[in-house]
Design an enzyme around this catalytic site. Structure first.
Site, short mmCIF file in Angstrom:
data_model
loop_
_atom_site.label_atom_id
_atom_site.label_comp_id
_atom_site.label_asym_id
_atom_site.label_seq_id
_atom_site.Cartn_x
_atom_site.Cartn_y
_atom_site.Cartn_z
N HIS A 1 0.82 -1.21 0.00
CA HIS A 1 0.00 0.00 0.00
C HIS A 1 0.86 1.26 0.00
O HIS A 1 2.01 1.26 0.44
CB HIS A 1 -0.91 0.00 1.23
CG HIS A 1 -0.15 -0.05 2.50
ND1 HIS A 1 0.42 1.07 3.07
CD2 HIS A 1 0.21 -1.09 3.29
CE1 HIS A 1 1.06 0.72 4.16
NE2 HIS A 1 0.96 -0.59 4.32
N GLY A 2 0.27 2.37 -0.47
CA GLY A 2 0.93 3.67 -0.38
C GLY A 2 1.08 4.11 1.07
O GLY A 2 0.54 3.48 1.99
N ARG B 1 -5.90 0.26 3.96
CA ARG B 1 -4.79 0.86 3.21
C ARG B 1 -4.42 0.02 2.00
O ARG B 1 -4.04 0.57 0.95
CB ARG B 1 -3.58 1.11 4.13
CG ARG B 1 -3.05 -0.09 4.92
CD ARG B 1 -2.17 0.43 6.05
NE ARG B 1 -1.43 -0.59 6.80
CZ ARG B 1 -1.91 -1.28 7.84
NH1 ARG B 1 -3.17 -1.11 8.22
NH2 ARG B 1 -1.14 -2.13 8.49
N GLU C 1 -1.33 -7.33 7.34
CA GLU C 1 -0.01 -7.04 7.89
C GLU C 1 0.25 -7.95 9.09
O GLU C 1 -0.68 -8.47 9.72
CB GLU C 1 0.07 -5.55 8.29
CG GLU C 1 1.42 -5.11 8.84
CD GLU C 1 2.61 -5.47 7.96
OE1 GLU C 1 2.75 -6.66 7.57
OE2 GLU C 1 3.42 -4.58 7.67
N LYS D 1 7.68 4.52 16.72
CA LYS D 1 8.88 3.73 16.42
C LYS D 1 10.14 4.37 17.04
O LYS D 1 10.96 3.67 17.65
CB LYS D 1 9.03 3.52 14.91
CG LYS D 1 7.95 2.60 14.36
CD LYS D 1 8.06 2.28 12.87
CE LYS D 1 6.82 1.47 12.46
NZ LYS D 1 6.78 1.02 11.06
N HIS E 1 1.08 -5.68 2.43
CA HIS E 1 1.79 -4.88 3.44
C HIS E 1 3.28 -5.21 3.49
O HIS E 1 3.70 -6.26 3.00
CB HIS E 1 1.17 -5.17 4.80
CG HIS E 1 -0.31 -4.93 4.81
ND1 HIS E 1 -0.86 -3.76 5.26
CD2 HIS E 1 -1.35 -5.69 4.37
CE1 HIS E 1 -2.18 -3.80 5.11
NE2 HIS E 1 -2.49 -4.97 4.57
C1 DG2 Z 1 4.16 -1.39 8.89
C2 DG2 Z 1 5.49 -2.05 8.76
O1 DG2 Z 1 3.25 -2.10 8.11
O2 DG2 Z 1 6.37 -1.57 9.70
O3 DG2 Z 1 2.88 -2.35 10.67
O4 DG2 Z 1 4.00 -0.50 11.10
O5 DG2 Z 1 3.25 -2.14 5.57
O6 DG2 Z 1 1.10 -2.05 6.79
O7 DG2 Z 1 2.64 -0.05 6.77
P1 DG2 Z 1 2.52 -1.54 6.76
C3 DG2 Z 1 3.65 -1.41 10.34
P2 DG2 Z 1 7.89 -2.09 9.85
O8 DG2 Z 1 7.84 -3.57 10.15
O9 DG2 Z 1 8.61 -1.78 8.56
O10 DG2 Z 1 8.41 -1.28 11.00
#
Ligand code: DG2
Length: 250
Positions: A11-12, A62, A89, A100, A184
């Site tokens: 996703h973007g 997303r 995800e 983060k 994701h």
């Molecule tokens: C991100 C990936 O998932 O994060 O869950 O924070 O692709 O749905 O934006 P997405 C998240 P990282 O594992 O790269 O920190």
């Protein structure tokens, strides 16, 4: 030797990608940048002559909206679609909704990277009464409680994603359909690990950029003709991969 065509699309940019928060199963929307990335992804598909015949997405907004925007701009908004929680995800456990950069500062580099990128160390589980829990989300009501995740490592994602790969996606490829999978960062890392046979250690170094289609041509045994596939905009992909790698570190 006809090759199967598989397109992977993260996703973007999402609201929480922008804010630098761990997202996982939280159902955040795209930013305007993310919407533009998605539409551009569709133009890259058109320019490359890679026109999807069928779409598979996660159950998350997303990815669903990214696919719709990309397909709209490629004039393929009408193709059939299937969705599955198995493309969701990675469930980020107790990190969902956490910043983060703050997590890196609190727990240090080693623990932060273990949680983000190790193959088999999941974050602590998310409590069912947490504001960012999905236990009462109606879209997962059909999932037996014992397989509904409270946290996941990448290994868990590989294990829950592969049945969908074999049962739902591979039959489309074998029918000769150009197949788009909109998902994701980590659910696509799980699929790429499987496709390219990447080791449990090496997968830690693989990052997937937002909104840039990744084309895999697969042989009859579903092995990539080109290892790693090919991003339809390799320069933009290289820059965006660095940005994903460095999240939490600004
Ligand atoms: C991100 C990936 O998932 O994060 O869950 O924070 O692709 O749905 O934006 P997405 C998240 P990282 O594992 O790269 O920190």
């Amino acid at each position: 030797d006809t090759a199967y065509k598989l397109v992977l699309l993260r996703h973007g940019e999402s609201d929480w990608n922008r804010k630098g928060l761990f997202t996982g199963w939280v159902d955040v929307d795209l930013t305007e940048t993310g919407e533009a990335e998605a539409a551009r992804g569709g133009r890259l598909l058109t320019d490359a002559g890679v026109l999807p015949d069928v779409l598979h997405t996660s159950l998350q907004r997303r990815a669903i909206r990214t696919a719709q925007l990309a397909l709209d701009s490629a004039e393929r908004h009408w193709i059939p679609v299937r969705r599955s929680w198995r493309l969701n995800e990675r469930h980020y456990g107790a990190l969902q909704g956490k910043d983060k950069a703050a997590t890196l500062a609190e727990f240090g580099e080693e623990q932060f990277m273990l949680w983000r990128r190790s193959y088999d160390t999941p974050p602590p589980p998310l409590a069912d009464n947490d504001e960012f829990s999905q236990v009462n989300d109606p879209r997962y009501a059909g999932l037996p409680d014992e397989i509904r995740p409270r946290t996941e490592c990448l290994k868990d994602v590989v294990e829950r994603m592969l049945p969908y790969w074999y049962d739902a996606i591979v039959p489309d490829l074998e029918a000769g359909r150009t197949t788009l999978v909109a998902a994701h960062g980590n659910s696509l890392r799980a699929l790429v690990k499987h496709l390219d046979g990447i080791s449990d250690d090496d997968i830690a170094g693989l990052n997937i950029p937002t909104g840039i289609p990744l084309l895999y041509e697969l042989d009859a045994n579903l092995r990539p003709l080109t290892p790693g596939g090919r991003y339809l905009d390799p320069e933009a992909a290289a820059a965006a991969i660095e940005a994903v790698k460095n999240q939490g570190r600004k």
